[in-house]
Design an enzyme around this catalytic site. Structure first.
Site, PDB file in Angstrom:
ATOM      1  N   LYS A  59      10.859  64.749 -78.418  1.00 43.43           N
ATOM      2  CA  LYS A  59      10.350  64.795 -77.052  1.00 43.43           C
ATOM      3  C   LYS A  59      11.143  65.748 -76.157  1.00 43.43           C
ATOM      4  O   LYS A  59      10.624  66.251 -75.150  1.00 43.43           O
ATOM      5  CB  LYS A  59      10.368  63.398 -76.440  1.00 43.43           C
ATOM      6  CG  LYS A  59       9.281  62.459 -76.947  1.00 43.43           C
ATOM      7  CD  LYS A  59       7.929  62.835 -76.377  1.00 43.43           C
ATOM      8  CE  LYS A  59       6.882  61.775 -76.674  1.00 43.43           C
ATOM      9  NZ  LYS A  59       5.575  62.110 -76.065  1.00 43.43           N
ATOM     10  N   SER A 321      10.081  61.690 -86.393  1.00 41.58           N
ATOM     11  CA  SER A 321       9.967  62.104 -84.994  1.00 41.58           C
ATOM     12  C   SER A 321      10.976  61.465 -84.057  1.00 41.58           C
ATOM     13  O   SER A 321      11.191  61.965 -82.951  1.00 41.58           O
ATOM     14  CB  SER A 321       8.548  61.807 -84.487  1.00 41.58           C
ATOM     15  OG  SER A 321       8.236  60.440 -84.645  1.00 41.58           O
TER      16      SER A 321
END
Length: 524
Positions: A59, A321
Site C-alpha cells: 500500500k 501483499s
C-alpha cells in the site's frame, strides 16, 4: 485480438507506472522461490515479498505516488484518508516523508496496536464511527470542509500506477513468468499489475484471487459493472471490500484473465505454506493470492486431487501483499490450516454408551492420528463424539473412513465444511450431565506419536465408565487429555491403584471451579 482502445488504455497506464515516484520511500522487494511448494506442485512458484516494505505492505507504493503528485498548495492544506489497516500506514509514512500533515480517520473499534503504528509513522489519528463506512464518510467530509486532499485506497489513477510498479519489478526479476496471481480487495493492485503486463508482455495470464465471502470483482464481472455486496467476511480484513473501485474495474474487466475464489481454511493453509518456505508470517489477505494459486493447480478445494499439476513445468508467481497480522489471529490460522488442505477431517460419530465403544472406534481408524476427541455423557443409550482425524490422501481417504465406521454400526456425519462446527461447536462440546453422576475428573499427559491416543484408550480400559473426554493434538511432544470417570465412593481406593498402574502423568481436577461451573453435576 484486443481492440485499439484496450491497447491504448494499457499503454497509458504503462507510462504512468514508469513515471511513478515510489522509491523515495518504497523499496524493490525480492521475488523469492518457494522451493517446498514448487516440489509439491511440479512447477516453479515465486513469491513477491511486499511484506518487506517499510510498512510491511504494498500500500505504500500507491499512497506515496499519489502524495508525490500534490501541488504546493495541496501539500500546505494536508491530506486525509480513512483506513484501519495498511492504507493508513502507507499514507502516514508517505505524508510524513514529504512534510505533509496527514489525518487518518479510523473506526473507534480499531485495535490500539494499529492506532499506535499510524502515530509512530507521523499520522494524526482521528477516531470516528464504529465501521469503515462511517470513518470514510467523515474523512470525505474533512476533505470538503478543510480543503484536504482525500487519498483514496484504490480508486485513483495515481494509486493504481504506484501499485503497478510491483509488476515492473517482477518482470525485471523473472522475465519468463507465465501466470501471476494477485489478491483483490478494492482492485488497485490487480488493476496496476494487469495493465503493466498486458502492455509489456500480454501473454502472461493475470489471475485475480478473492475470498469466497468478499468476491466483489467476481460479482462485478458477472453484472458487467461494479455492484455492492450486502456484506463481506472479515477474516481477510485487508480485502474485505463490498464494492470494487470504478477505475480498477475498468482495467480488471479488460486485462484480468480469470478470477479464483478461496475459503478461509484455504487461506490459512497458504499462511502455513508461506511460513514453511520463507519463515515469514503473512496476514490473511497477504496469503490470499497463494491460496488461489494452490487451488488453481489442484492443491486444495473440494474435488481437486493433490498432484493434478495442471501447470507442470510452468513458472508462476503470487503476491505476498502484506504481513500486518494480528498475532492472536494465528491461533485461528493454526486450527484451520489442515482443514484447508484436506489434511484433517472433523466428524460427528454416534457410538453406543457402553465400555469399550471408544476403543473400538479408534481401532477402526487403524492408527491414524487423532487431532481431536471431544465427548460428554448425555444418555445411557448412545453418545455423540466430536472427532478430528489427520488425513494423508484427501477426500478419498475420508470417504473410506466413513464407510468403514458406518459398516461397523457407527452413525457418522462429516462436519469438515460446517462453519458453525469449526468455529464454535468444537469448543462447546460438554455441559452438565442430564443426571447426577459419581464423577471424578482427571487430566493426563502421555507421549505423543502416531497411535498414541489408541494406546492411551487401550490402557485406560477398566470397569469404570468414561463420562467425559477431551483431547486436541497440537503437535507438541505430549498429548493432553481431560477425562471424567464414574467412580462410586466404595471404589475410590481401587481406582487410585488403577491410576498408579496406568503409568501416565495425571492430576485430579474434580475441584476445578471451571469444571464445577460448566461440566459437573448441576447445583442443587
Amino acid at each position: 485480438m484486443p481492440d485499439v482502445a484496450t491497447v491504448d488504455l494499457a499503454h497509458s497506464y504503462l507510462q504512468k507506472i514508469l513515471l511513478s515516484s515510489v522509491y523515495d520511500v518504497a523499496k524493490v522487494t525480492p521475488l523469492s522461490s518457494m522451493n517446498k511448494l514448487s516440489a509439491r506442485l511440479g512447477c516453479q512458484v515465486f513469491l513477491k515479498r511486499e511484506d518487506m516494505q517499510p510498512v510491511h505492505s504494498f500500500k505504500l507504493r500507491g499512497a506515496y505516488n499519489r502524495i508525490a503528485q500534490l501541488s504546493a498548495d495541496e501539500c500546505r492544506l494536508g491530506v486525509v484518508c480513512a483506513s484501519a489497516g495498511n492504507h493508513a500506514q502507507g499514507v502516514a509514512l508517505s505524508a510524513s516523508s514529504r512534510g505533509v500533515d496527514a489525518v487518518i480517520v479510523m473506526p473507534t473499534t480499531t485495535p490500539d496496536i494499529k492506532i499506535d503504528a499510524v502515530r509512530r509513522l507521523g499520522g494524526t489519528v482521528l477516531l470516528h464511527g464504529q465501521s469503515f463506512d462511517q470513518a470514510n464518510e467523515h474523512a470525505q467530509h474533512l476533505a470538503r470542509s478543510e480543503g484536504r486532499v482525500y487519498i483514496a485506497p484504490f480508486d485513483d489513477e495515481a494509486v493504481i500506477a504506484g501499485q503497478g510498479t510491483v509488476a515492473q519489478e517482477m518482470l525485471q526479476q523473472q522475465r519468463d513468468l507465465e501466470l501471476v496471481f494477485v489478491p483483490v480487495g478494492g482492485g488497485g493492485l490487480v488493476a496496476g499489475i494487469a495493465a503493466y503486463y498486458k502492455a509489456v508482455k500480454p501473454g502472461v495470464k493475470i489471475i485475480g484471487v478473492e475470498p469466497e465471502d468478499a468476491a466483489c470483482l467476481k460479482a462485478a464481472l458477472a453484472a458487467g459493472e461494479p455492484v455492492t455486496l450486502p456484506q463481506v467476511g472479515l477474516f481477510a480484513d485487508g480485502v474485505a471490500v463490498k464494492r470494487i473501485g470504478s477505475e480498477p474495474f475498468r482495467l480488471a474487466k479488460a486485462y484480468v484473465d480469470e478470477v479464483v475464489t478461496v475459503s478461509s481454511d484455504e487461506i490459512c493453509a497458504a499462511v502455513k505454506d508461506i511460513f514453511e518456505d520463507t519463515r515469514a508470517i503473512a496476514e490473511p489477505a497477504g496469503a490470499l493470492s497463494l491460496a488461489g494459486l494452490k487451488k488453481y493447480f489442484g492443491l486444495s478445494g473440494p474435488g481437486l486431487a493433490e498432484g493434478s499439476h495442471r501447470g507442470a513445468g510452468q513458472k508462476v508467481a503470487a503476491i505476498l501483499s502484506g504481513a500486518n497480522v494480528n498475532f492472536h489471529s494465528l491461533r485461528y490460522v493454526s486450527e484451520r490450516c489442515e482443514l484447508g488442505e484436506q489434511k484433517e477431517a472433523v466428524l460427528a460419530v454416534r457410538v453406543p454408551e457402553q465400555p469399550g465403544s471408544f476403543l473400538r472406534f479408534c481401532e477402526l481408524l487403524e492408527r491414524r492420528v487423532m487431532t481431536e476427541f471431544n465427548y460428554r455423557f448425555s444418555s445411557r443409550d448412545s453418545a455423540v463424539v466430536f472427532a478430528g482425524i489427520r488425513l494423508s490422501q484427501g477426500q478419498q481417504e475420508l470417504t473410506d473412513i466413513i464407510d468403514r465406521l458406518e459398516s461397523a454400526g457407527f452413525a457418522v456425519q462429516d462436519l469438515s465444511a460446517d462453519e458453525t462446527a469449526k468455529l464454535h461447536v468444537r469448543y462447546m462440546v460438554g455441559g452438565h450431565p442430564p443426571e447426577p453422576l459419581n464423577e471424578r475428573l482427571f487430566s493426563f499427559e502421555f507421549p505423543e506419536y502416531p497411535g498414541a491416543l489408541l494406546k492411551f484408550l487401550t490402557t485406560l480400559q477398566s470397569k469404570w465408565n468414561i463420562s467425559l473426554f477431551h483431547y486436541r493434538n497440537h503437535g507438541a511432544a505430549f498429548g493432553r487429555v481431560l477425562a471424567g470417570f464414574e467412580v462410586p465412593e466404595v471404589d475410590h481406593q481401587a481406582f487410585g491403584r488403577f491410576l498408579t498402574e496406568l503409568g501416565f502423568v495425571w492430576q485430579e481436577e474434580t475441584q476445578s471451579p471451571a469444571y464445577r461451573l460448566f461440566l459437573g453435576n448441576r447445583p442443587g
